[in-house]
Design an enzyme around this catalytic site. Structure first.
Site, PDB file in Angstrom:
ATOM      1  N   GLU A  18      -0.632  -5.769   8.780  1.00  0.00           N
ATOM      2  CA  GLU A  18       0.290  -5.122   9.722  1.00  0.00           C
ATOM      3  C   GLU A  18      -0.146  -5.368  11.172  1.00  0.00           C
ATOM      4  OE1 GLU A  18       0.676  -0.951   8.807  1.00  0.00           O
ATOM      5  OE2 GLU A  18       1.299  -1.345   6.750  1.00  0.00           O
ATOM      6  N   LYS A  49      -0.666  -9.470   2.995  1.00  0.00           N
ATOM      7  CA  LYS A  49       0.140  -9.024   4.140  1.00  0.00           C
ATOM      8  C   LYS A  49      -0.728  -8.136   5.023  1.00  0.00           C
ATOM      9  CE  LYS A  49       3.667  -5.889   3.649  1.00  0.00           C
ATOM     10  NZ  LYS A  49       3.126  -4.723   4.341  1.00  0.00           N
ATOM     11  N   GLU A  98      10.158  -3.968   9.685  1.00  0.00           N
ATOM     12  CA  GLU A  98      10.457  -2.654   9.105  1.00  0.00           C
ATOM     13  C   GLU A  98      11.041  -1.704  10.153  1.00  0.00           C
ATOM     14  OE1 GLU A  98       7.350  -0.877   6.729  1.00  0.00           O
ATOM     15  OE2 GLU A  98       8.460   0.995   6.487  1.00  0.00           O
ATOM     16  N   ASP A 107       0.827  -1.212   0.000  1.00  0.00           N
ATOM     17  CA  ASP A 107       0.000   0.000   0.000  1.00  0.00           C
ATOM     18  C   ASP A 107       0.862   1.264   0.000  1.00  0.00           C
ATOM     19  OD1 ASP A 107       0.856  -0.183   2.590  1.00  0.00           O
ATOM     20  OD2 ASP A 107      -1.147  -0.247   3.497  1.00  0.00           O
ATOM     21  N   SER A 108       2.199   1.084   0.040  1.00  0.00           N
ATOM     22  CA  SER A 108       3.093   2.231  -0.169  1.00  0.00           C
ATOM     23  C   SER A 108       2.857   2.841  -1.545  1.00  0.00           C
ATOM     24  CB  SER A 108       4.562   1.815  -0.038  1.00  0.00           C
ATOM     25  OG  SER A 108       4.874   0.812  -0.986  1.00  0.00           O
ATOM     26  N   ASP A 139      -0.787  -6.226  -0.205  1.00  0.00           N
ATOM     27  CA  ASP A 139      -1.142  -5.638   1.091  1.00  0.00           C
ATOM     28  C   ASP A 139      -2.655  -5.601   1.264  1.00  0.00           C
ATOM     29  OD1 ASP A 139       0.869  -4.977   2.854  1.00  0.00           O
ATOM     30  OD2 ASP A 139       1.342  -3.075   1.863  1.00  0.00           O
TER      31      ASP A 139
HETATM   32  O1  KIV Z   1       3.657  -1.115   1.468  1.00  0.00           O
HETATM   33  C1  KIV Z   1       4.835  -1.496   1.355  1.00  0.00           C
HETATM   34  O2  KIV Z   1       5.524  -1.229   0.368  1.00  0.00           O
HETATM   35  C2  KIV Z   1       5.398  -2.270   2.454  1.00  0.00           C
HETATM   36  C3  KIV Z   1       6.909  -2.414   2.466  1.00  0.00           C
HETATM   37  C4  KIV Z   1       7.485  -1.208   3.083  1.00  0.00           C
HETATM   38  C5  KIV Z   1       7.334  -3.642   3.166  1.00  0.00           C
HETATM   39  O3  KIV Z   1       4.707  -2.696   3.310  1.00  0.00           O
END
Ligand code: KIV
Length: 257
Positions: A118, A116, A185, A42-43, A86
């Site tokens: 968090e 993924k 992270e 989600d970055s 994510d």
């Molecule tokens: O969203 C993302 O790119 C991430 C990485 C920083 C691991 O979670």
């Protein structure tokens, strides 16, 4: 490759290399670079869509971008990297039923083979265990968790004993729940080292030092495409500067023609 096969990398002391991607160009670059795993993180909210945090990303956004990423692949299916996607903010924080529905939609509508999430708060633990029981592999993410930046900031985590103990405890819990890997992270290198040696599943670090079982980077950071570079990622090329100069000189030269 199935997510569960990543554990073999750790058993064979083979480093896992992961890159993020958000569209077909970044997907193609990451695949052609031979990354083992591509994270549609989600970055992308920040590196591709211009938001100030990852919170605005929706389920539809992540599905749309994940499909763009896989359209960039050109290797035969068996050689393609594993795609992990994510779970956006609010797709798993509101309970297990919603989380299964939304993660299921990701798996159903993209080529991602895992999601993924968090953190490891008790509510998140329930979500993770339910997702895994329902057949959806989960990668954990501890340390700096950008979806909680309103509480903790975009800061290094695990800098005092209490928070170090919490991260270690949570890493063990995530392994017991059945996560196939954990992203660590922006935590101290020695903390990541201790976690790595206590776990059977791989740890994949970003800003967590060299002892993790693998490394993941936000590709835009690595290519120097961002204005705001995180402190833990030195770009391998000043991409934005370089491309800007090239484009500027092309525009100027075309004007003279
Ligand atoms: O969203 C993302 O790119 C991430 C990485 C920083 C691991 O979670």
């Amino acid at each position: 490759m199935l997510p569960s096969e990543l554990v073999k990398y750790k058993e064979n002391s083979q480093k896992i290399i992961a890159l993020t991607a958000w569209d077909c160009i970044s997907g193609s670059l990451a695949e052609q670079a031979d990354a083992d795993l591509i994270l549609v993180g989600d970055s992308l909210a920040m590196v591709c869509l211009g938001y100030k945090s990852t919170l605005p990303i929706t389920l539809d956004n992540i599905i749309y971008h994940t499909n763009a990423v896989s359209r960039g692949f050109s290797k035969k299916i068996s050689d393609q990297p594993l795609i992990v996607c994510d779970m956006p903010f609010l797709t798993y924080q509101c309970g297990e039923d919603k989380a299964v529905e939304y993660a299921g939609k990701i798996i159903q509508n993209t080529y991602a083979k895992a999601v993924k999430v968090e953190g490891a708060e008790p509510e998140i633990q329930n979500v993770i265990s339910r997702l895994i029981r329902m057949g959806i592999p989960v990668m954990g993410h501890l340390g700096l968790t950008p979806q909680s930046y309103l509480n903790f900031g975009f800061k290094k985590q695990g800098i005092n004993l209490e928070s170090q103990e919490k991260i270690k405890r949570e890493a063990n819990i995530l392994e017991k729940l059945g996560c196939f890997a954990i992203v660590l992270e922006h935590i101290p290198e020695l903390l990541a080292k201790e976690i790595q040696s206590n776990l059977k599943i791989p740890t994949i670090g970003i800003g967590a030092g060299k002892y993790c079982d693998g490394q993941v980077r936000v590709t835009a950071d690595l290519l120097g495409l961002n204005d705001n570079q995180p402190p833990f990622c030195r770009p391998i090329v000043e991409g934005k500067k370089l491309l800007k100069e090239k484009l500027k000189s092309w525009v100027a030269s075309e004007r003279l023609n």
